[in-house]
Design a protein around this motif. Structure first.
Motif, mmCIF file in Angstrom:
data_model
loop_
_atom_site.group_PDB
_atom_site.id
_atom_site.type_symbol
_atom_site.label_atom_id
_atom_site.label_comp_id
_atom_site.label_asym_id
_atom_site.label_seq_id
_atom_site.Cartn_x
_atom_site.Cartn_y
_atom_site.Cartn_z
ATOM 1 N N GLY A 77 0.823 -1.108 0.164
ATOM 2 C CA GLY A 77 0.196 -0.061 -0.037
ATOM 3 C C GLY A 77 0.794 1.375 -0.102
ATOM 4 N N TYR A 78 0.274 2.499 0.401
ATOM 5 C CA TYR A 78 0.801 3.855 0.275
ATOM 6 C C TYR A 78 0.835 4.545 1.687
ATOM 7 N N PHE A 79 1.487 5.533 1.849
ATOM 8 C CA PHE A 79 1.288 6.341 3.049
ATOM 9 C C PHE A 79 1.359 7.861 2.248
ATOM 10 N N GLN A 80 0.755 8.814 2.909
ATOM 11 C CA GLN A 80 0.686 10.223 2.502
ATOM 12 C C GLN A 80 1.739 10.902 3.327
ATOM 13 N N VAL A 81 2.357 11.835 2.501
ATOM 14 C CA VAL A 81 3.191 12.979 3.344
ATOM 15 C C VAL A 81 2.781 14.416 2.731
ATOM 16 N N ASP A 82 2.473 15.308 3.661
ATOM 17 C CA ASP A 82 1.994 16.524 3.463
ATOM 18 C C ASP A 82 2.760 17.615 4.477
ATOM 19 N N LEU A 83 3.387 18.645 3.718
ATOM 20 C CA LEU A 83 4.022 19.731 4.310
ATOM 21 C C LEU A 83 3.271 21.093 3.781
ATOM 22 N N ASN A 84 2.053 20.919 4.052
ATOM 23 C CA ASN A 84 1.316 22.312 4.038
ATOM 24 C C ASN A 84 1.504 22.699 2.506
ATOM 25 N N ASP A 85 1.490 21.869 1.575
ATOM 26 C CA ASP A 85 1.776 22.238 0.018
ATOM 27 C C ASP A 85 0.353 22.622 -0.378
ATOM 28 N N PRO A 86 -0.054 23.551 -1.136
ATOM 29 C CA PRO A 86 -1.403 24.188 -1.665
ATOM 30 C C PRO A 86 -1.745 22.995 -2.528
ATOM 31 N N GLY A 129 -1.865 19.863 -2.151
ATOM 32 C CA GLY A 129 -2.087 18.685 -1.207
ATOM 33 C C GLY A 129 -1.020 17.438 -0.823
ATOM 34 N N PRO A 130 -1.394 16.598 -0.166
ATOM 35 C CA PRO A 130 -0.335 15.606 0.008
ATOM 36 C C PRO A 130 0.004 14.812 -1.227
ATOM 37 N N ARG A 131 0.983 13.933 -0.948
ATOM 38 C CA ARG A 131 1.727 12.898 -2.058
ATOM 39 C C ARG A 131 1.676 11.725 -1.253
ATOM 40 N N ASN A 132 1.135 10.765 -2.398
ATOM 41 C CA ASN A 132 1.241 9.317 -1.980
ATOM 42 C C ASN A 132 2.466 8.959 -2.317
ATOM 43 N N MET A 133 2.862 8.144 -1.155
ATOM 44 C CA MET A 133 4.021 7.360 -1.241
ATOM 45 C C MET A 133 4.050 5.782 -1.132
ATOM 46 N N SER A 134 4.555 5.291 -1.912
ATOM 47 C CA SER A 134 4.577 3.607 -1.819
ATOM 48 C C SER A 134 5.406 3.184 -0.522
ATOM 49 N N PHE A 135 4.914 1.826 -0.123
ATOM 50 C CA PHE A 135 5.475 1.644 1.426
ATOM 51 C C PHE A 135 6.947 1.232 1.039
ATOM 52 N N ASP A 136 7.492 0.640 -0.230
ATOM 53 C CA ASP A 136 8.699 0.482 -0.725
ATOM 54 C C ASP A 136 9.413 1.545 -1.664
ATOM 55 N N GLU A 137 9.078 2.960 -1.402
ATOM 56 C CA GLU A 137 9.452 3.934 -2.295
ATOM 57 C C GLU A 137 10.866 3.762 -2.403
ATOM 58 N N LYS A 187 9.360 13.353 -5.080
ATOM 59 C CA LYS A 187 8.086 13.543 -4.782
ATOM 60 C C LYS A 187 7.855 14.811 -3.686
ATOM 61 N N LEU A 188 8.889 14.718 -2.857
ATOM 62 C CA LEU A 188 9.169 16.049 -1.682
ATOM 63 C C LEU A 188 9.386 17.251 -2.397
ATOM 64 N N GLU A 189 10.236 17.160 -3.479
ATOM 65 C CA GLU A 189 10.776 18.341 -3.946
ATOM 66 C C GLU A 189 9.582 18.823 -5.129
ATOM 67 N N GLU A 190 8.685 18.164 -5.275
ATOM 68 C CA GLU A 190 7.507 18.622 -6.170
ATOM 69 C C GLU A 190 6.430 19.676 -5.076
ATOM 70 N N MET A 191 6.743 19.523 -3.930
ATOM 71 C CA MET A 191 5.811 20.413 -3.063
ATOM 72 C C MET A 191 6.367 21.807 -3.054
ATOM 73 N N THR A 192 5.831 22.782 -3.082
ATOM 74 C CA THR A 192 6.260 24.081 -3.201
ATOM 75 C C THR A 192 6.553 24.567 -1.793
ATOM 76 N N THR A 193 6.583 24.033 -0.719
ATOM 77 C CA THR A 193 6.880 24.419 0.558
ATOM 78 C C THR A 193 8.201 23.888 0.867
ATOM 79 N N ILE A 194 8.998 22.801 -0.010
ATOM 80 C CA ILE A 194 10.199 22.135 0.220
ATOM 81 C C ILE A 194 10.921 22.772 -1.209
#
Length: 275
Positions: free
Chosen positions: A223-232, A234-242, A250-257
């Motif tokens: 499955g997946y888990f979500q990571v969100d750092l207040n990006d406009p 929304g959160p990103r889905n991360m695979s369990f074995d990403e 995926k983290l660098e896609e967020m505008t807050t990072i």
């Protein structure tokens, strides 16, 4: 029928032999189960004498045994023998068929099919494992074991033990699946039952071996888990074995990072645990 004269000092074994040899109905040559004789004393009814007890092994009642004194050239000695029926025999009134008696069998047929249900079976005579194939390793007679065979027909890995039960050599194998492709951790996952077919037993009939699951496999991680750092966005889905690279992107896609470095390490070791 009657026996020859038996000495008054005869032992129980001698009396039994006289009965078996001289009385046809008690001879094993006529199918009789014979007679058992014991010797004892009875101070009330046989003072200064002895008591013989006869146990007839054939079914049904037996006529009482008569004992008479044989003629002797010696001066007459007064003595007597008194037969007594203590327990009357009886007929069981049931044949072996009615009692459900069956001939024993020896199950030594070859294992012609031995694979996990759902897998592609290996046709005979490729299989042909003996009924007592080694669980692991090899011997001077064969370099094939249950472990080596199962691992040769799939990518799974197993640990196998063998137990011999009883004096007739009933074989029990315990197979533990320790590596299942596509599962994480590799030993997780519930494997279907083994499909096992054995050749005919000594009576020509085929008796299916008993196969059962002792311990159900655990559910693997997926499955997946979500990571969100207040990006406009929304959160990103991360695979369990990403992988570390995809997680960084995926983290660098967020505008807050901004730029970020991601490293993935096995924990607690490379062979156990997670990351």
């Amino acid at each position: 029928a009657s026996t020859e004269c038996i000495s008054v000092d005869a032992t129980a074994d001698i009396v039994r032999t006289y009965l078996s040899v001289n009385i046809t109905a008690l001879s094993n040559t006529t199918g009789s189960r014979g007679v058992y004789v014991t010797e004892g004393t009875d101070t009330a009814n046989a003072r200064n004498g002895k008591v013989f007890t006869f146990y007839f092994f054939d079914e049904g009642e037996h006529l009482p045994i008569n004992a008479t004194e044989c003629a002797s050239p010696l001066p007459a000695i007064t003595w007597s023998a008194t037969p007594e029926v203590v327990v009357n025999g009886s007929i069981f009134h049931m044949t072996a068929l009615q009692a459900g008696v069956k001939n024993g069998i020896v199950q030594r047929g070859l294992l012609t099919q031995f694979y996990v249900t759902g897998d592609t079976p290996i046709p005979s005579p490729t299989t042909l494992l003996t009924w007592n194939t080694l669980p692991e390793g090899r011997s001077v007679l064969s370099n094939v074991s249950i472990k080596s065979y199962l691992e040769s027909i799939s990518d799974r890995q197993v640990n196998v033990t063998r137990k011999v039960i009883g004096k007739y050599g009933v074989i029990e194998y315990r197979i533990q699946f320790v590596y299942n492709p596509g599962q994480f951790p590799p030993g997780a996952g519930n494997v279907p039952l083994l499909h096992v077919v054995q050749g005919p037993a000594s009576d020509g009939e085929v008796y299916p071996p008993q196969v059962f699951e002792l311990t159900q496999g655990s559910t693997g991680i997926s499955g997946y888990f979500q990571v969100d750092l207040n990006d406009p966005n929304g959160p990103r889905n991360m695979s369990f074995d990403e992988s570390a690279t995809r997680l960084r992107r995926k983290l660098e896609e967020m505008t807050t990072i901004g730029g970020v470095e991601v490293h993935r390490f096995e924990f607690p070791t490379a062979g156990a645990g997670g990351w």
